[in-house]
Motif scaffolding. Structure first.
Motif, PDB file in Angstrom:
ATOM      1  N   LYS A 164     -63.713  18.663  37.994  1.00  0.00           N
ATOM      2  CA  LYS A 164     -63.148  19.706  37.138  1.00  0.00           C
ATOM      3  C   LYS A 164     -61.757  20.008  37.680  1.00  0.00           C
ATOM      4  O   LYS A 164     -61.613  20.470  38.814  1.00  0.00           O
ATOM      5  N   ILE A 165     -60.743  19.708  36.870  1.00  0.00           N
ATOM      6  CA  ILE A 165     -59.346  19.805  37.308  1.00  0.00           C
ATOM      7  C   ILE A 165     -58.601  20.791  36.422  1.00  0.00           C
ATOM      8  O   ILE A 165     -58.653  20.710  35.192  1.00  0.00           O
ATOM      9  N   GLY A 166     -57.908  21.729  37.038  1.00  0.00           N
ATOM     10  CA  GLY A 166     -57.082  22.683  36.306  1.00  0.00           C
ATOM     11  C   GLY A 166     -55.613  22.311  36.406  1.00  0.00           C
ATOM     12  O   GLY A 166     -55.128  21.960  37.484  1.00  0.00           O
ATOM     13  N   LEU A 167     -54.924  22.349  35.288  1.00  0.00           N
ATOM     14  CA  LEU A 167     -53.477  22.125  35.264  1.00  0.00           C
ATOM     15  C   LEU A 167     -52.812  23.486  35.188  1.00  0.00           C
ATOM     16  O   LEU A 167     -52.875  24.168  34.161  1.00  0.00           O
ATOM     17  N   LEU A 168     -52.195  23.908  36.284  1.00  0.00           N
ATOM     18  CA  LEU A 168     -51.580  25.234  36.387  1.00  0.00           C
ATOM     19  C   LEU A 168     -50.122  25.134  35.958  1.00  0.00           C
ATOM     20  O   LEU A 168     -49.272  24.621  36.697  1.00  0.00           O
ATOM     21  N   ILE A 225     -53.644  21.001  39.650  1.00  0.00           N
ATOM     22  CA  ILE A 225     -52.340  20.329  39.600  1.00  0.00           C
ATOM     23  C   ILE A 225     -51.303  21.382  39.241  1.00  0.00           C
ATOM     24  O   ILE A 225     -51.233  21.832  38.093  1.00  0.00           O
ATOM     25  N   PRO A 226     -50.495  21.840  40.212  1.00  0.00           N
ATOM     26  CA  PRO A 226     -49.476  22.856  39.894  1.00  0.00           C
ATOM     27  C   PRO A 226     -48.242  22.211  39.260  1.00  0.00           C
ATOM     28  O   PRO A 226     -47.689  21.253  39.801  1.00  0.00           O
ATOM     29  N   THR A 240     -51.112  29.164  43.582  1.00  0.00           N
ATOM     30  CA  THR A 240     -51.478  27.894  44.216  1.00  0.00           C
ATOM     31  C   THR A 240     -52.009  28.127  45.627  1.00  0.00           C
ATOM     32  O   THR A 240     -53.012  27.540  46.039  1.00  0.00           O
ATOM     33  N   ARG A 241     -51.340  29.013  46.363  1.00  0.00           N
ATOM     34  CA  ARG A 241     -51.752  29.340  47.733  1.00  0.00           C
ATOM     35  C   ARG A 241     -53.153  29.964  47.739  1.00  0.00           C
ATOM     36  O   ARG A 241     -53.968  29.703  48.632  1.00  0.00           O
ATOM     37  N   HIS A 242     -53.439  30.765  46.709  1.00  0.00           N
ATOM     38  CA  HIS A 242     -54.743  31.417  46.632  1.00  0.00           C
ATOM     39  C   HIS A 242     -55.846  30.398  46.325  1.00  0.00           C
ATOM     40  O   HIS A 242     -56.949  30.485  46.889  1.00  0.00           O
ATOM     41  N   PHE A 243     -55.549  29.446  45.438  1.00  0.00           N
ATOM     42  CA  PHE A 243     -56.516  28.375  45.187  1.00  0.00           C
ATOM     43  C   PHE A 243     -56.816  27.622  46.489  1.00  0.00           C
ATOM     44  O   PHE A 243     -57.965  27.278  46.777  1.00  0.00           O
ATOM     45  N   SER A 427     -41.981  19.062  40.551  1.00  0.00           N
ATOM     46  CA  SER A 427     -42.666  18.975  39.246  1.00  0.00           C
ATOM     47  C   SER A 427     -41.881  18.040  38.329  1.00  0.00           C
ATOM     48  O   SER A 427     -41.358  18.465  37.296  1.00  0.00           O
ATOM     49  N   PRO A 428     -41.772  16.758  38.703  1.00  0.00           N
ATOM     50  CA  PRO A 428     -40.946  15.840  37.918  1.00  0.00           C
ATOM     51  C   PRO A 428     -41.548  15.578  36.537  1.00  0.00           C
ATOM     52  O   PRO A 428     -42.766  15.482  36.378  1.00  0.00           O
ATOM     53  N   GLY A 429     -40.680  15.500  35.529  1.00  0.00           N
ATOM     54  CA  GLY A 429     -41.132  15.222  34.166  1.00  0.00           C
ATOM     55  C   GLY A 429     -41.603  13.783  34.013  1.00  0.00           C
ATOM     56  O   GLY A 429     -41.113  12.876  34.692  1.00  0.00           O
TER      57      GLY A 429
END
Length: 457
Positions: A164-168, A225-226, A240-243, A427-429
């Motif tokens: 289970k992956i979250g995209l932040l 994934i931030p 992100t730090r909290h995750f 965060s490269p496009g």
């Protein structure tokens, strides 16, 4: 009017029976010569001495779970320049098009169309002698119900069975974000877009929690994934730090993202590791402006806002007087700036190296638009695939490692004395790099997570 021709609107449903694609909505475009089909994981191979290509098609828009695997003989390879200025080499295949009970063979180029509104574009070459277009109409041949599409593709849906992956991130419609979601679903993972602004934190030494809009607790993610936009760096990195504190794997850590966003600190880290950069100055007092200009070799020179990104907040001062005015104006606004030598021999070009897990997976050269000094695709520039030198590869890998980034876009220019490192982007496009290469870079990012979490595929 030719009564034998099929009359269609600006969009219609059709089928590609040879590819087992029973329904795909096409954008009918008589302004385009060649037809194009959305495809990912495009891989050439030899079969009986002939060139073939294997690829995956997601026939339904915004749906990475429905996948049709295809293989076709290669009819041709062509250079195509997209509307965004990206030049890519596309494979051309021949296949049969079925529409309104008629079937005929057409040529189709394979390309990632995730940034487009339709999974297929039907060009005039495929329509010649067969179709008339009424541009004011739409779906003249009828629409397809969701139930019908489910019936067509039910056996081709990938069931979530992995992580289970979250995209932040901030914008679910951004090309890069859609591609990452699609790539994860394609590999059987449960993907979810998490809007940064809708997340909030419970700080508790015994039971830290991440909450989402409506009070939902986000406590069952394997990985995050931030993809944090510069204006939300502070808040996005706090999330992100909290995750991380909750034991969730993050593809790039909050610390790595934070230091990459501080341009001055990033340059200090990079030069401490022996990486070459353009001569750069940083000062606070307007009394030091004259020496600051001399320090970087005089005008012309570049002035950069420390908080700028994607070419924003970067200005070329062509004369000493212009440089003095610009620097002093920024200082009067209490803006933090860098003053950097202008590498004229770069000729408006730079190289973007995409690094994933310590490897340069692809590189492209970005070329500035006429009259511009910055190589920026978003400002009318263009891009093409390039083979980098061993030294450029070494610099890109070491730069990403120095910043502790597992995924990074490393920007390099070519000077008289060798390559110079400009910036490392956390965060490269993906649109430019996937467009020029046809490589599934988003898929490589998912594979990096699988590898780090030791997921067997």
């Amino acid at each position: 009017m030719d009564n034998n021709k099929i009359i269609v609107g600006s969009q219609e449903w059709c089928a590609l029976p040879e590819l087992n694609i029973k329904a795909v909505k096409v954008r009918v475009d008589s302004g385009a010569k060649t037809s194009a089909l959305h495809a990912v994981n495009i891989v050439p191979f030899k079969k009986d001495g002939h060139l073939w290509v294997s690829y995956d098609v997601h026939p339904l828009q915004n749906n990475g779970k429905t996948t049709i695997h295809c293989e076709s003989p290669v009819a041709d390879k062509r250079k195509v320049k997209s509307t965004s200025g990206i030049v890519e080499v596309r494979y051309v295949i021949k296949t049969f098009l079925s529409i309104a009970q008629s079937t005929w063979e057409i040529e189709v180029t394979l390309t990632n169309r995730d940034s487009m509104g339709y999974r297929m574009l039907l060009g005039r070459q495929a329509m010649s002698g067969k179709i008339l277009v009424d541009p004011e109409a739409s779906l003249l041949l009828g629409d397809l119900a969701k139930e019908t599409l489910n019936q067509y593709y039910t056996t081709h849906v990938t069931k979530p069975s992995g992580l289970k992956i979250g995209l932040l991130a901030s914008n679910p419609d951004l090309y890069s974000n859609r591609r990452i979601i699609e790539a994860g679903e394609e590999k059987g993972h449960h993907m979810e877009f998490l809007n940064i602004k809708d997340c909030y934190i419970k700080l508790d030494g015994k039971n830290p929690e991440m909450h989402y809009r409506g009070g939902r607790i986000l406590d069952d993610y394997d990985a995050i994934i931030p993809r944090i936009r510069p204006s939300l760096t502070f808040y996005g990195c706090a999330l992100t730090r909290h995750f991380e504190a909750m034991g969730v794997y993050t593809l790039n850590t909050a610390r790595a993202i934070t230091q990459s966003r501080d341009k001055l600190y990033a340059l200090q880290l990079l030069i401490n590791n022996g990486l070459p950069i353009p001569t750069t100055g940083f000062a606070n007092s307007p009394l030091d402006t004259d020496d600051l200009i001399k320090m970087v070799g005089g005008a012309p020179l570049i002035v950069k806002l420390l908080e700028g990104t994607q070419g924003k907040g970067v200005v070329l001062a062509e004369t000493k007087k212009a440089a003095e005015s610009l620097i002093n104006a920024f200082k009067s606004l209490r803006a933090n700036i860098l003053v950097q030598e202008f590498v004229k021999e770069a000729d408006g070009k730079d190289i973007r190296c995409f690094v994933v897990n310590g490897k340069v997976v692809e590189s492209m050269m970005r070329i500035a638009a006429p009259g511009e000094f910055r190589a920026n695709i978003h400002m009318g520039g263009s891009a093409k695939l390039i083979k980098i030198t061993p030294e450029e590869k070494r610099i890109a890998i070491l730069a990403a490692k120095t910043m502790n980034l597992k995924v990074a876009g490393v920007d390099i220019i070519r000077g008289h004395n060798g390559p110079l490192l400009l910036e490392v982007n956390s965060s490269p496009g993906l649109e430019g790099i996937e467009g020029v290469s046809s490589k599934n870079i988003a898929g490589m990012m998912i594979e990096a997570i699988e590898r780090d979490l030791k997921i067997k595929k």
